[in-house]
Every structure is written in C-alpha cells, then in structure tokens.
Design a protein around this motif. Structure first.
Motif, mmCIF file in Angstrom:
data_model
loop_
_atom_site.group_PDB
_atom_site.id
_atom_site.type_symbol
_atom_site.label_atom_id
_atom_site.label_comp_id
_atom_site.label_asym_id
_atom_site.label_seq_id
_atom_site.Cartn_x
_atom_site.Cartn_y
_atom_site.Cartn_z
ATOM 1 N N LEU B 228 -5.198 9.945 -0.275
ATOM 2 C CA LEU B 228 -5.373 8.990 0.818
ATOM 3 C C LEU B 228 -4.750 7.647 0.472
ATOM 4 C CD1 LEU B 228 -8.967 9.572 2.221
ATOM 5 C CD2 LEU B 228 -6.774 10.344 3.110
ATOM 6 N N LEU B 229 -4.990 7.183 -0.763
ATOM 7 C CA LEU B 229 -4.415 5.900 -1.180
ATOM 8 C C LEU B 229 -2.891 5.972 -1.172
ATOM 9 C CD1 LEU B 229 -6.447 4.431 -4.155
ATOM 10 C CD2 LEU B 229 -6.452 3.773 -1.762
ATOM 11 N N ALA B 230 -2.353 7.053 -1.757
ATOM 12 C CA ALA B 230 -0.899 7.167 -1.887
ATOM 13 C C ALA B 230 -0.226 7.245 -0.516
ATOM 14 C CB ALA B 230 -0.546 8.394 -2.728
ATOM 15 N N ARG B 231 -0.894 7.941 0.444
ATOM 16 C CA ARG B 231 -0.270 8.118 1.753
ATOM 17 C C ARG B 231 -0.438 6.912 2.660
ATOM 18 N NH1 ARG B 231 -0.460 14.232 3.090
ATOM 19 N NH2 ARG B 231 -0.082 15.035 1.026
ATOM 20 N N ASN B 232 -1.457 6.068 2.376
ATOM 21 C CA ASN B 232 -1.718 4.921 3.251
ATOM 22 C C ASN B 232 -1.444 3.597 2.543
ATOM 23 O OD1 ASN B 232 -3.009 6.219 5.753
ATOM 24 N ND2 ASN B 232 -4.117 7.152 4.072
ATOM 25 N N GLY B 233 -0.604 3.657 1.488
ATOM 26 C CA GLY B 233 -0.368 2.476 0.665
ATOM 27 C C GLY B 233 0.054 1.238 1.431
ATOM 28 N N MET B 234 0.702 1.404 2.582
ATOM 29 C CA MET B 234 1.189 0.248 3.337
ATOM 30 C C MET B 234 0.147 -0.290 4.320
ATOM 31 S SD MET B 234 4.080 0.018 2.032
ATOM 32 C CE MET B 234 5.516 -0.679 2.814
ATOM 33 N N ARG B 235 -0.961 0.426 4.496
ATOM 34 C CA ARG B 235 -1.940 0.015 5.522
ATOM 35 C C ARG B 235 -2.758 -1.183 5.062
ATOM 36 N NH1 ARG B 235 -1.419 3.408 10.187
ATOM 37 N NH2 ARG B 235 -0.240 5.167 9.374
ATOM 38 N N PRO B 236 -3.215 -1.978 6.017
ATOM 39 C CA PRO B 236 -4.009 -3.163 5.655
ATOM 40 C C PRO B 236 -5.288 -2.808 4.893
ATOM 41 C CG PRO B 236 -3.415 -3.208 7.983
ATOM 42 C CD PRO B 236 -2.910 -1.928 7.442
ATOM 43 N N TRP B 237 -5.949 -1.686 5.247
ATOM 44 C CA TRP B 237 -7.229 -1.401 4.581
ATOM 45 C C TRP B 237 -7.043 -1.111 3.098
ATOM 46 C CZ3 TRP B 237 -8.576 3.233 2.222
ATOM 47 C CH2 TRP B 237 -7.843 4.366 2.560
ATOM 48 N N VAL B 238 -5.930 -0.440 2.738
ATOM 49 C CA VAL B 238 -5.663 -0.179 1.318
ATOM 50 C C VAL B 238 -5.366 -1.498 0.615
ATOM 51 C CG1 VAL B 238 -4.114 0.941 -0.312
ATOM 52 C CG2 VAL B 238 -4.834 2.148 1.732
ATOM 53 N N ARG B 239 -4.573 -2.332 1.281
ATOM 54 C CA ARG B 239 -4.245 -3.657 0.772
ATOM 55 C C ARG B 239 -5.526 -4.458 0.476
ATOM 56 N NH1 ARG B 239 0.925 -6.456 2.339
ATOM 57 N NH2 ARG B 239 1.797 -4.428 2.821
ATOM 58 N N ASP B 240 -6.432 -4.496 1.455
ATOM 59 C CA ASP B 240 -7.680 -5.259 1.289
ATOM 60 C C ASP B 240 -8.527 -4.674 0.158
ATOM 61 O OD1 ASP B 240 -6.796 -6.699 3.375
ATOM 62 O OD2 ASP B 240 -8.104 -5.770 4.886
ATOM 63 N N LEU B 241 -8.581 -3.326 0.145
ATOM 64 C CA LEU B 241 -9.392 -2.650 -0.878
ATOM 65 C C LEU B 241 -8.882 -2.968 -2.273
ATOM 66 C CD1 LEU B 241 -11.373 0.127 -0.782
ATOM 67 C CD2 LEU B 241 -9.352 1.026 -1.854
#
Lengths: 91, 248
Positions: B228-241
């Motif tokens: 999930l992290l690797a596939r959503n690396g560009m998303r804001p929620w991963v950034r915030d996390l």
C-alpha cells in the motif's frame, strides 16, 4: 513427556538428522521471510522519506532562484548563473 | 448489506486497520506456535510404525494444506482485481505470492526429509510431489510477473491471469493421491470427517496448523501494508503519515 532424557530427545528415536533438518530448515525459512518482510517495509518508508526530503530541497532551491532573479539586474547575467549552479548542486 | 465494507476499499483506512490488528496477530502467533511446537516435539506420542520421524508431520501437513489455501486466496484476489479493478485486491495478491512460495518450499522440503527415512528416497516423480512442485513454480512465476513491470497495474494484470490459469493445479494436487497410484499416502486430516488419528496426536496438529496459519496472516498483513505504501507513495496521506512518523 515422550522422552526419558535430553539425549533421547535429541536423538529422536534414531531419526535425529531428518527431524531436526526439517524443523531447522522450516524455522530458518520462516524467520528469513519475517525478517525480509520487515526490512522491506522499512526500505519502502526510507525511500519515501528520501523523496520527500529531495522535493523539499528542490522547492527551496526554486524559491531561492526566483527570489534571486527578481533581485538581479536583467543586464547582469552573472548572478543568475550562480543560482543555476546551486540548483544543479542540489539535484 | 455490504456497505460497512466500503470504507475499507480506501487504502488509508485499510493501512491503519491492518496496522491495529498486527500486534494482536503477532501475540496469538507466538502463543500458538510455542504450544504447538513443544507439544509436537516433546509430548505427542511417537507413531507405532514410523517412530519419531512422524514428528515431521506437524510441519509438513500444515504447510502443505496452507500452500494450497494461500494459492486459492491469491487467485480469488487476482480475480476481484481483474474483474472489478479493486486496487487493494491486487496489492493483497502481490503480498501473498512470496509467502505462498516459502510455505510451498517448506512443504516440499519437509516432505523430502520425511520421504528419505520412510520411502527410502528424497524425491520421486509421482503425481502428488510433481504437482506440488508445479505449485512452487506457479508462485515463482507470479512473483516474477509482479516485479517484471514498472507499472504496477499492468504487472497485477499479468500476474493475475497467470494465477487464475494456475488454479487448475489445485484440484490436481488435492486429488492426485486418489486419481493415480502414488507413493504418497491419502489425507489423514479432513475437514468433513473425524480425523483418522488419535486425539493426543491430533490436538498438537491443530495448534501447529493454527500457529502457522496465524504466522502467515501476520506476514501477509505486513507485506500488504508495504504494498500500500509503495503504490500510494505520491498520495497526501502517505506523505502526512511519513512526516508524522519522522517527527516522532
């Protein structure tokens, strides 16, 4: 308790080699699987951290550059070149 | 009816939900495996014919059963991902493949180490052993396809089609001991009937089986989060996390 002594336990009724080989390899493979899964998770996180840091640096450099361009005299290209150099050094 | 399930299609919700489950799964795993392994190695009675070599049973049979279960789960996830384009199903299929490969390898290896003292050979090309080996190669193929493309959606499609085609192997493994003459014995433990073994041998098996199943669940959940992290690396929620974790 099925075994009379510790040595009888390790001997496994004469099948020591096969029993301990099976259990040993299974434990080893499962431990490796858990370990690599954990380190994978950390690696992916580290990569994202590094990318975020790089983006931050680039953004700062870009801000600096635009600020420099505003300040410099358009007829004096020396300062502009300098800011371009800092940008390259960051990337 | 299924509306309560909808929020979990959001990768952020799923990531945190699985993260909350992980510590509990790991505790249950350690407990079950500790009881199961000690019981299997020390307290379970030796077989009247096979002696103490029978103790390999407590790893071999759970891993062999689970190697097929994981494959069916992976293929179901791949089906959902191909038909309805659930991104999370694809991530879970990618998380399951390496775990399945390791479990299949253990089933094959312990089988060989049990076969040597009991049958007199490490390996024989009979139906059960060969079809289980094919299962290992299917897993390796699925892993290779997941890693073969930069684009994860494309990789998921290719790997998904291979896993769906490979499902044909599962009944072949399961019924190989009934359809063909083979050195491998029939099923000792069955879901529908009472086990054809005494209770003091069967109970440690239950603990070992559940322990290994929980261990697999743990690793799959962990790898699912990584995906999930690797596939959503560009998303804001991963950034915030990641920023929030870095600040800690």
């Amino acid at each position: 308790m099925q075994f009379d002594s510790i040595s009888a336990f390790f001997d496994m009724g004469g099948y020591a080699f096969f029993v301990w080989l099976s259990y040993g390899v299974s434990v080893l493979l499962l431990t490796l699987l858990v370990y690599t899964s954990h380190s994978n998770h950390k690696n992916v996180k580290n990569k994202i951290v590094q990318r975020l840091l790089r983006e931050k640096k680039l953004r700062k450099a870009a801000e600096k550059q635009s600020a420099n361009v505003k300040q410099t005299d358009p007829e004096n290209p020396g300062v502009e070149n300098q800011s371009k150099n800092t940008n390259e050094a960051v990337t | 009816m299924w509306k309560w399930l909808h929020p979990y299609a959001n990768p952020e919700v799923s990531y945190h939900f699985v993260g909350k489950l992980l510590p509990w799964i790991s505790k249950i795993t350690i407990l079950l495996l500790a009881i199961g392994m000690v019981w299997a190695l020390v307290f379970a009675p030796a077989d009247y014919q096979q002696g103490d070599s029978f103790r390999i049973f407590y790893i071999h049979v759970p891993t062999a059963i689970l190697s097929m279960s994981i494959y069916v789960a992976m293929a179901s996830a791949a089906f959902c991902s191909l038909v309805w384009q659930f991104k999370l199903a694809d991530a879970s299929a990618a998380a399951m493949a390496p775990v399945g490969a390791v479990i299949t390898a253990i089933a094959l290896f312990t089988g060989a180490a049990w076969g040597k003292p009991m049958w007199g050979t490490w390996w024989i090309w009979d139906a059960r052993l060969t079809s289980e080996l094919v299962l290992l190669f299917l897993y390796l193929g699925v892993i290779a396809l997941h890693n073969a493309f930069e684009d994860k959606n494309l990789a998921g499609k290719a790997a998904g089609i291979l896993s769906l085609v490979g499902v044909v192997n599962i009944p072949i493994i399961k019924y190989s001991v009934e359809w063909w003459n083979t050195l491998h014995q029939g099923a000792t433990v069955s879901k529908m009937e009472a086990p054809s073994m005494s209770l003091d041998m069967f109970l440690p098996f239950v603990f070992c089986f559940l322990g290994i199943a929980m261990l697999i669940t743990y690793v799959i959940c962990l790898r699912f989060r990584t995906e999930l992290l690797a596939r959503n690396g560009m998303r804001p929620w991963v950034r915030d996390l990641i920023t929030a974790e870095g600040a800690k």
